[in-house]
Design a protein around this motif. Structure first.
Motif, PDB file in Angstrom:
ATOM      1  N   GLU A  35      19.635  36.080  54.803  1.00  0.00           N
ATOM      2  CA  GLU A  35      20.862  36.561  55.422  1.00  0.00           C
ATOM      3  C   GLU A  35      21.321  35.581  56.492  1.00  0.00           C
ATOM      4  N   ARG A  36      22.634  35.552  56.734  1.00  0.00           N
ATOM      5  CA  ARG A  36      23.116  34.553  57.696  1.00  0.00           C
ATOM      6  C   ARG A  36      22.491  34.773  59.072  1.00  0.00           C
ATOM      7  N   ALA A  37      22.258  33.667  59.791  1.00  0.00           N
ATOM      8  CA  ALA A  37      21.488  33.713  61.027  1.00  0.00           C
ATOM      9  C   ALA A  37      22.269  34.370  62.161  1.00  0.00           C
ATOM     10  N   ALA A  38      23.579  34.138  62.208  1.00  0.00           N
ATOM     11  CA  ALA A  38      24.405  34.741  63.247  1.00  0.00           C
ATOM     12  C   ALA A  38      25.853  34.690  62.785  1.00  0.00           C
ATOM     13  N   GLY A  39      26.733  35.367  63.498  1.00  0.00           N
ATOM     14  CA  GLY A  39      28.132  35.401  63.078  1.00  0.00           C
ATOM     15  C   GLY A  39      28.280  36.291  61.853  1.00  0.00           C
ATOM     16  N   GLU A  40      29.478  36.313  61.240  1.00  0.00           N
ATOM     17  CA  GLU A  40      29.617  37.160  60.061  1.00  0.00           C
ATOM     18  C   GLU A  40      30.321  36.448  58.910  1.00  0.00           C
ATOM     19  N   THR A  41      30.162  37.011  57.712  1.00  0.00           N
ATOM     20  CA  THR A  41      30.714  36.371  56.524  1.00  0.00           C
ATOM     21  C   THR A  41      32.238  36.340  56.571  1.00  0.00           C
ATOM     22  N   LYS A  42      32.821  35.266  55.980  1.00  0.00           N
ATOM     23  CA  LYS A  42      34.268  35.108  55.978  1.00  0.00           C
ATOM     24  C   LYS A  42      34.877  35.672  54.703  1.00  0.00           C
ATOM     25  N   TRP A  43      34.024  36.240  53.849  1.00  0.00           N
ATOM     26  CA  TRP A  43      34.509  36.683  52.540  1.00  0.00           C
ATOM     27  C   TRP A  43      34.628  38.187  52.486  1.00  0.00           C
ATOM     28  N   SER A  44      35.853  38.681  52.307  1.00  0.00           N
ATOM     29  CA  SER A  44      36.012  40.088  52.035  1.00  0.00           C
ATOM     30  C   SER A  44      35.871  40.249  50.526  1.00  0.00           C
ATOM     31  N   PHE A  45      35.725  41.509  50.087  1.00  0.00           N
ATOM     32  CA  PHE A  45      35.588  41.745  48.659  1.00  0.00           C
ATOM     33  C   PHE A  45      36.815  41.220  47.920  1.00  0.00           C
ATOM     34  N   TRP A  46      37.987  41.457  48.477  1.00  0.00           N
ATOM     35  CA  TRP A  46      39.238  41.058  47.844  1.00  0.00           C
ATOM     36  C   TRP A  46      39.342  39.539  47.705  1.00  0.00           C
ATOM     37  N   LYS A  47      38.906  38.822  48.763  1.00  0.00           N
ATOM     38  CA  LYS A  47      38.929  37.362  48.724  1.00  0.00           C
ATOM     39  C   LYS A  47      38.011  36.831  47.624  1.00  0.00           C
ATOM     40  N   LEU A  48      36.831  37.487  47.511  1.00  0.00           N
ATOM     41  CA  LEU A  48      35.883  37.073  46.472  1.00  0.00           C
ATOM     42  C   LEU A  48      36.445  37.330  45.088  1.00  0.00           C
ATOM     43  N   PHE A  49      37.134  38.476  44.948  1.00  0.00           N
ATOM     44  CA  PHE A  49      37.715  38.834  43.663  1.00  0.00           C
ATOM     45  C   PHE A  49      38.748  37.791  43.247  1.00  0.00           C
ATOM     46  N   GLN A  50      39.590  37.404  44.198  1.00  0.00           N
ATOM     47  CA  GLN A  50      40.602  36.387  43.900  1.00  0.00           C
ATOM     48  C   GLN A  50      39.955  35.051  43.547  1.00  0.00           C
ATOM     49  N   ALA A  78      37.113  34.684  42.126  1.00  0.00           N
ATOM     50  CA  ALA A  78      36.583  34.817  40.771  1.00  0.00           C
ATOM     51  C   ALA A  78      37.702  34.641  39.733  1.00  0.00           C
ATOM     52  N   VAL A  79      38.844  35.289  39.969  1.00  0.00           N
ATOM     53  CA  VAL A  79      39.970  35.149  39.043  1.00  0.00           C
ATOM     54  C   VAL A  79      40.406  33.686  38.977  1.00  0.00           C
ATOM     55  N   ASP A  80      40.478  33.038  40.121  1.00  0.00           N
ATOM     56  CA  ASP A  80      40.817  31.609  40.169  1.00  0.00           C
ATOM     57  C   ASP A  80      39.862  30.793  39.325  1.00  0.00           C
ATOM     58  N   GLY A  81      38.583  31.098  39.488  1.00  0.00           N
ATOM     59  CA  GLY A  81      37.561  30.355  38.747  1.00  0.00           C
ATOM     60  C   GLY A  81      37.791  30.469  37.257  1.00  0.00           C
ATOM     61  N   ILE A  82      38.089  31.684  36.810  1.00  0.00           N
ATOM     62  CA  ILE A  82      38.299  31.892  35.379  1.00  0.00           C
ATOM     63  C   ILE A  82      39.534  31.133  34.910  1.00  0.00           C
ATOM     64  N   ILE A  83      40.611  31.251  35.652  1.00  0.00           N
ATOM     65  CA  ILE A  83      41.855  30.610  35.218  1.00  0.00           C
ATOM     66  C   ILE A  83      41.750  29.093  35.271  1.00  0.00           C
ATOM     67  N   ASN A  84      40.999  28.575  36.250  1.00  0.00           N
ATOM     68  CA  ASN A  84      40.868  27.121  36.350  1.00  0.00           C
ATOM     69  C   ASN A  84      40.022  26.524  35.244  1.00  0.00           C
ATOM     70  N   PHE A  85      39.128  27.315  34.686  1.00  0.00           N
ATOM     71  CA  PHE A  85      38.202  26.722  33.728  1.00  0.00           C
ATOM     72  C   PHE A  85      38.279  27.308  32.336  1.00  0.00           C
ATOM     73  N   SER A  86      39.285  28.134  32.080  1.00  0.00           N
ATOM     74  CA  SER A  86      39.341  28.721  30.756  1.00  0.00           C
ATOM     75  C   SER A  86      40.783  29.019  30.350  1.00  0.00           C
ATOM     76  N   GLN A  87      41.075  28.750  29.082  1.00  0.00           N
ATOM     77  CA  GLN A  87      42.385  29.118  28.552  1.00  0.00           C
ATOM     78  C   GLN A  87      42.303  30.444  27.804  1.00  0.00           C
ATOM     79  N   PHE A  88      41.123  31.061  27.882  1.00  0.00           N
ATOM     80  CA  PHE A  88      40.899  32.268  27.093  1.00  0.00           C
ATOM     81  C   PHE A  88      41.916  33.375  27.376  1.00  0.00           C
ATOM     82  N   PRO A  89      42.227  33.670  28.657  1.00  0.00           N
ATOM     83  CA  PRO A  89      43.209  34.736  28.905  1.00  0.00           C
ATOM     84  C   PRO A  89      44.540  34.488  28.203  1.00  0.00           C
ATOM     85  N   LEU A  90      44.931  33.218  28.099  1.00  0.00           N
ATOM     86  CA  LEU A  90      46.179  32.910  27.394  1.00  0.00           C
ATOM     87  C   LEU A  90      46.076  33.294  25.927  1.00  0.00           C
ATOM     88  N   SER A  91      44.925  33.033  25.322  1.00  0.00           N
ATOM     89  CA  SER A  91      44.833  33.376  23.909  1.00  0.00           C
ATOM     90  C   SER A  91      44.737  34.885  23.738  1.00  0.00           C
TER      91      SER A  91
END
Ligand code: UDP
Ligand code: MG
Length: 314
Positions: free
Chosen positions: A198-213, A215-228
């Motif tokens: 766990e992080r030593a101090a301070g807090e995480t900069k990632w909200s669930f929503w940010k992580l979700f976005q 993830a979606v970015d990752g898929i769109i950047n590396f796959s044309q599958f959604p288009l098909s």
């Protein structure tokens, strides 16, 4: 041999002194020259002041301070562009990437068998279960539909040879998803598993929503599958519609024209129009990415630094 450590920092004032202390201790036990490249990603706390102080005391500290928050991906890219080392590592400031692993990683690279050593968490302790669940589903999905080989639990924490870093720097895409880029460029990678810290101090900069976005970015950047998916849907619906068209015409000819079926008509209209919107939305995602790429705006802008010959805008 020079080792460059790239440390993205966004509001990390609590943990920076701890981090610096620990990394210095690790390197004190080794024979390597090293530089610490801290990238201040538009922090709004005392991060920059701490970095300036460290730089005054230790000539191995270089800070690159962004003109605003550009995100961790941009921070890593700025680090890669300005690293001089024969070996280059990315490491989080919050000590979730244990610097104590560095000697082992360096050993593995020295043996010459691998071009990079990457780390993955084998446990997700201290993380909300729902987040772990979605993370696992994301890795399953992206590995099925893209050619970027992304390992579940992979961290950005990895040590690479200069050759690999040069390739990464040459990939100037605006929509950066480093986990995918590392996998996509190939090379021989050794995976080091470790237990989550766990992080030593301070807090995480990632909200669930940010992580979700992310993830979606990752898929769109590396796959044309959604288009098909969109075009398969379209094709399937066209066949179905043609079948019904024939059915309705034949029924009309045989049974005449009793007014009925208002409900089914409404259902069909609603279903088809929402399907169209959905597919348009998928296309929109890709068009938006293309638009961003086409503008070719810089990935980062460095407003302040103590380094010489620093690439300030790229
Ligand atoms: N970070 C950054 N810019 C951002 C968000 C995060 O440079 O916009 C840095 C942060 O300072 C840390 C690393 O990225 O060194 C990982 O962030 P964090 O620990 O918040 O993420 P987590 O470990 O929870 O995934
Ligand atoms: Mg962290």
């Amino acid at each position: 041999m020079l080792v460059s450590l790239i440390v993205p920092c966004f509001n990390e004032q609590e943990v920076l002194p701890l981090f610096y202390h620990e990394v210095s201790a690790v390197f004190a036990g080794m024979e390597y020259e090293y530089e610490l490249i801290f990238v201040n990603d538009g922090s709004r706390d005392g991060t920059l002041d701490i970095l300036k102080k460290l730089a005054k005391e230790d000539s191995r500290v270089v800070y690159l301070s962004f003109s605003r928050n550009f995100g961790k991906e941009a921070a890593m890219y700025a680090g890669f562009c300005n690293a001089h080392g024969d070996y280059v590592a990315v490491i989080d400031a919050d000590l979730q990437d244990p610097p104590a692993l560095l000697p082992k990683m360096l050993n593995i690279l020295e043996s010459g068998e691998y071009d990079s050593v990457a780390t993955r968490r084998v446990s997700r302790e201290g993380e909300p279960p729902i987040r772990s669940f979605f993370a696992r589903q994301f890795y399953r999905l992206i590995n099925r539909i893209s050619d970027a080989d992304i390992v579940d639990g992979a961290r950005d924490f990895r040590l690479m040879k200069k050759e690999m870093v040069d390739v990464i720097v040459s990939m100037g895409e605006a929509n950066r998803f480093s986990k995918g880029i590392f996998g996509w460029i190939g090379f021989r990678t050794c995976w080091l598993p470790y237990e989550n810290v766990e992080r030593a101090a301070g807090e995480t900069k990632w909200s669930f929503w940010k992580l979700f976005q992310y993830a979606v970015d990752g898929i769109i950047n590396f796959s044309q599958f959604p288009l098909s998916v969109a075009s398969w849907f379209g094709m399937f619906m066209t066949f179905l519609s043609f079948f019904f068209l024939v059915l309705i015409v034949v029924r009309r000819l045989i049974f005449g024209d009793p007014v009925a079926g208002w409900a089914s008509t409404v259902c069909i209209i609603l279903f088809c129009s929402s399907l169209q919107l959905f597919c348009l939305g998928i296309m929109g995602q890709y068009i938006a990415k293309t638009y961003v790429e086409a503008k070719q705006r810089p990935h980062f802008i460095i407003a302040e630094t103590n380094g010489s010959d620093v690439i300030k805008v790229k």
